[in-house]
Enzyme design. Structure first.
Site, mmCIF file in Angstrom:
data_model
loop_
_atom_site.group_PDB
_atom_site.id
_atom_site.type_symbol
_atom_site.label_atom_id
_atom_site.label_comp_id
_atom_site.label_asym_id
_atom_site.label_seq_id
_atom_site.Cartn_x
_atom_site.Cartn_y
_atom_site.Cartn_z
ATOM 1 N N TYR A 275 -62.954 48.049 -21.153
ATOM 2 C CA TYR A 275 -62.538 47.975 -22.554
ATOM 3 C C TYR A 275 -61.041 47.700 -22.672
ATOM 4 C CZ TYR A 275 -61.360 49.356 -27.290
ATOM 5 O OH TYR A 275 -60.853 49.364 -28.571
ATOM 6 N N LYS B 143 -59.199 44.357 -24.355
ATOM 7 C CA LYS B 143 -58.285 44.422 -25.490
ATOM 8 C C LYS B 143 -56.881 43.935 -25.118
ATOM 9 C CE LYS B 143 -61.127 45.673 -28.631
ATOM 10 N NZ LYS B 143 -61.465 44.737 -29.727
#
Length: 252
Positions: A156, A160
């Site tokens: 994750y 990002k």
């Protein structure tokens, strides 16, 4: 209450959670809203229409090029143009926190497909329409985690971090066409998904709040003002930037 009057705004991942909050807030400012999600967005659209605004829901897999193209086509057929794309769809709250050595490769690929390829594919789907009108706003949603190197969510955090670079490069490519590209980076938000993930709340909430200058939980509504700023003409001469909204946990 009319900062977005007449604008056509596509919001991915808007059938629930923070995306639904974005959709209703944008509609309240006068925009026509397209709720694009793999989930059923009809309840969000019904709520928007009950308030007197116009909205459309379309089933969209942001990682699929044809699905993203169909999303853009549906928006233009219904409302005549596309002014703003908010790349909100992402995989996060359903993830299990674990060492990078334990992350399943299929899960890694799925996170990258939605969180990185998704914004790329959706931007490519709307860009021709924005170029033709010499106007557009693309808002990518990142996170405060790339600035911190948050552990146990490597896929994750990596995804990002990629959004920050995607935004900068895309802003350079589209600037001459009147299209601004910026990033909104929230902190840990008490969205529906985060509230439902007991492990994530237990492990992250206390240390995150302790790191903030404003020491409280972050709610989805805390993002509405910054989002409207980036989506409206108030940010007309701003592109390639990342706005972190997290109570002062990250200051950059």
């Amino acid at each position: 209450m009319n900062r977005m009057k007449g604008k056509v705004v596509i919001i991915t991942g808007a059938a629930q959670g923070i995306g639904a909050v974005y959709a209703k807030a944008i509609a309240a400012e006068g925009a026509h809203v397209v709720v694009a999600d793999v989930l059923d967005g009809s309840s969000v659209v019904a709520e928007i229409e009950a308030s007197g605004a116009q909205a459309l829901t379309i089933t969209t897999d942001v990682s699929d090029e044809r699905s993203a193209a169909a999303m853009a086509t549906a928006a233009v057929e219904r409302f005549g143009r596309i002014d703003v794309l908010i790349n909100n769809a992402a995989i996060y709250a359903s993830l299990k926190m674990q060492s990078f050595e334990e992350i399943d490769l299929d899960e890694w690929d799925k996170v990258m497909a939605v969180n990185v390829r998704g914004p790329f594919v959706c931007a490519r789907a709307v860009a021709p329409h924005m170029r033709a009108q010499k106007y557009g706003r693309i808002i990518n949603i990142s996170s405060g985690t790339p600035f911190k190197g948050t552990p146990n969510l490597l896929h994750y955090v990596t995804s990002k971090g990629a959004i920050l670079s995607l935004t900068r490069a895309l802003a350079r490519e589209l600037g001459d066409h009147g299209i601004a590209v910026n990033t909104l980076a929230p902190g840990l938000v008490l969205s529906e998904g985060v509230v439902a993930n007991a492990e994530m709340r237990e492990r992250l909430t206390a240390p995150v709040i302790a790191s903030r200058a404003i020491k409280r939980d972050q709610m989805p509504e805390d993002l509405i003002g910054p989002l409207l700023f980036l989506a409206s003409d108030e940010s007309a001469f701003m592109t390639g930037e990342t706005v972190v909204v997290d109570g002062g946990s990250v200051m950059h």
